[in-house]
Design a protein around this motif. Structure first.
Motif, short mmCIF file in Angstrom:
data_model
loop_
_atom_site.label_atom_id
_atom_site.label_comp_id
_atom_site.label_asym_id
_atom_site.label_seq_id
_atom_site.Cartn_x
_atom_site.Cartn_y
_atom_site.Cartn_z
N HIS A 91 0.71 -1.05 -0.03
CA HIS A 91 0.09 -0.05 -0.10
C HIS A 91 1.03 1.20 0.17
N PRO A 92 0.75 2.17 -0.74
CA PRO A 92 1.51 3.11 -1.15
C PRO A 92 2.11 3.89 0.22
N PHE A 93 1.29 4.63 1.08
CA PHE A 93 2.11 4.96 2.29
C PHE A 93 2.75 4.30 3.17
N GLU A 94 2.45 3.08 3.50
CA GLU A 94 3.27 2.21 4.39
C GLU A 94 4.43 1.71 3.56
N ALA A 95 4.17 1.49 2.30
CA ALA A 95 5.41 1.06 1.53
C ALA A 95 6.64 1.97 1.40
N LEU A 96 6.17 3.31 1.38
CA LEU A 96 7.13 4.37 1.20
C LEU A 96 7.96 4.37 2.39
N VAL A 97 7.10 4.60 3.49
CA VAL A 97 7.60 4.44 5.13
C VAL A 97 8.39 3.29 5.28
N HIS A 98 8.27 2.04 4.85
CA HIS A 98 9.13 1.09 5.18
C HIS A 98 10.30 1.21 4.04
N ALA A 99 10.46 1.75 2.91
CA ALA A 99 11.48 2.07 2.10
C ALA A 99 12.49 3.14 2.76
N VAL A 100 11.84 4.09 3.39
CA VAL A 100 12.80 4.88 4.31
C VAL A 100 13.48 4.32 5.39
N GLU A 101 12.59 3.57 5.94
CA GLU A 101 13.27 2.94 7.05
C GLU A 101 14.44 1.89 6.51
N ARG A 102 13.94 1.24 5.50
CA ARG A 102 15.06 0.17 4.97
C ARG A 102 16.49 0.92 4.42
N HIS A 103 16.23 1.92 3.88
CA HIS A 103 17.50 2.62 3.16
C HIS A 103 18.01 3.63 4.18
N GLN A 104 17.25 3.80 5.46
CA GLN A 104 17.83 4.81 6.47
C GLN A 104 17.90 6.17 5.81
N ALA A 105 16.79 6.44 5.16
CA ALA A 105 16.82 7.79 4.35
C ALA A 105 16.51 8.94 5.31
N ASP A 106 16.83 10.05 5.25
CA ASP A 106 16.61 11.32 5.78
C ASP A 106 15.83 12.42 4.96
N LEU A 107 15.25 11.87 3.91
CA LEU A 107 14.42 12.88 3.03
C LEU A 107 13.69 11.81 2.30
N LEU A 108 12.48 12.18 2.25
CA LEU A 108 11.55 11.87 1.17
C LEU A 108 11.04 12.85 0.23
N VAL A 109 11.22 12.61 -1.09
CA VAL A 109 10.91 13.38 -2.24
C VAL A 109 9.95 13.00 -2.90
N LEU A 110 8.57 13.74 -3.27
CA LEU A 110 7.67 13.49 -3.67
C LEU A 110 7.18 14.38 -4.66
N GLY A 111 6.44 13.95 -5.76
CA GLY A 111 5.72 14.98 -6.42
C GLY A 111 4.38 15.52 -5.69
N SER A 112 4.12 16.69 -5.80
CA SER A 112 2.97 17.50 -5.15
C SER A 112 1.78 16.70 -5.38
N ARG A 113 1.49 16.30 -6.75
CA ARG A 113 0.40 15.53 -7.25
C ARG A 113 0.66 14.34 -8.05
N GLY A 114 -0.03 13.38 -7.68
CA GLY A 114 0.06 12.12 -8.43
C GLY A 114 -0.83 12.04 -9.81
#
Length: 320
Positions: A91-114
């Motif tokens: 599911h998009p939100f949960e998957a992005l959060v997991h990706a952030v945690e998996r890569h130990q990212a400190d910035l999530l970049v997204l387009g303002s509209r999908g």
């Protein structure tokens, strides 16, 4: 005073906005060792529907999505781009959060509209990430080009304000941009003081003393910030307004700012700020969101838990 992003995750849905998000991440990545991973999330509900077709298991669907992502990146970023492609199912939100945690990212970049967002509204995933993502979030509008050069950091003198300025200063230094440190002072009204039975003369003196104290605090706060070269030194700016939202919007219009960093949690007036800005200004607003733990702060007279907002886009797109 400055901070450096070590790892960035960029959410990709193949929309024009997500292309700009990848471009902005690459721009931020230049001259640093920051890693960039583009993540495309294949919605699990779609996968469950497709699995009914022969030969379309989850692994094959994910592999095909990742191949498409690599090709898409090469089309506009070239074969030697620094971005790692990754497709996941979830599911998009949960998957992005997991990706952030998996890569130990400190910035999530997204387009303002999908692809599915209506005109003048942010994507549902982007809006949820702004509210709940555990890291800094940068929303990038389709029309965004280049680095940020006129940056405004809105502060309330809380400990988190130092982090806000560090993020803003880091981006200003990258482009040699300017940084204004803005505090909006919202004075008590005479009616407020009358309730406390202050004499009129004393009330006037008290109002002036509170404004002078706020200005002194701002000057001290900015003076205490570490020097940041080669960018110009930050400029302390105070505005007095009956509303923190109005004070911020007025200054953004006056300054023609292209990036804003401010507190967003609790009663910060973010939704009102974006709504007013959307109505009053056609220029682009770009903001940066930080998620910071800790503290209550008083911004414009309203106590709140503080986190820093980071978004990029028109105010209309975020005022949903």
């Amino acid at each position: 005073m400055t901070r450096t992003f070590r790892q960035m995750v960029v959410g990709v849905d193949f929309s024009p906005h997500s292309e700009k998000a990848v471009r902005q991440a690459i721009c931020l990545q230049q001259d640093t060792r920051t890693g960039v991973t583009a993540v495309h999330v294949v919605d699990r509900n779609l996968v469950q529907d497709l699995r009914a077709q022969p030969g379309l298991g989850e692994e094959r669907i994910r592999d095909q999505a990742e191949q498409r992502l690599r090709k898409w990146l090469e089309e506009f970023a070239g074969p030697d781009h620094p971005v790692v492609a990754e497709a996941v199912v979830g599911h998009p939100f949960e998957a992005l959060v997991h990706a952030v945690e998996r890569h130990q990212a400190d910035l999530l970049v997204l387009g303002s509209r999908g692809l599915k967002a209506g005109v003048g509204h942010p994507g549902a995933v982007a809006a949820k990430c702004l509210r709940k993502a555990p890291v800094d979030v940068l929303l990038v509008r389709q029309g965004q080009e280049g680095a940020f050069t006129r940056i405004v950091a809105c502060i309330d003198f809380s400990p988190v304000s130092v982090n806000i300025c560090a993020t803003a200063a880091s981006l200003a230094e990258r482009a040699g941009g300017t940084l204004d440190v803005l505090h909006v002072h919202v004075p008590m009204t005479m009616a407020d003081l009358a309730i406390e039975s202050f004499p009129v003369g004393d009330s006037i003196e008290l109002l002036k003393a509170r404004e002078d104290l706020a200005r002194h605090q701002l000057d001290q706060f900015v003076a205490a910030l570490p020097a940041s070269a080669p960018a110009p030194p930050p400029v302390a700016v105070m505005r007095t307004s009956s509303s923190a939202t109005d004070g911020i919007v007025d200054f953004l219009n006056e300054r023609a700012a292209d990036l804003v960093v401010l507190g967003t949690r609790g009663r910060s007036g973010l939704r009102a700020l974006l709504r007013v800005t959307a109505a009053d200004s056609s220029r682009q607003l770009r903001l940066i969101q930080r998620e910071d733990s800790g503290g209550r702060a008083d911004l414009g007279g309203a106590e709140q838990s503080v986190r820093t907002l980071a978004t990029v886009g028109t105010a209309a797109e975020l005022a949903a």
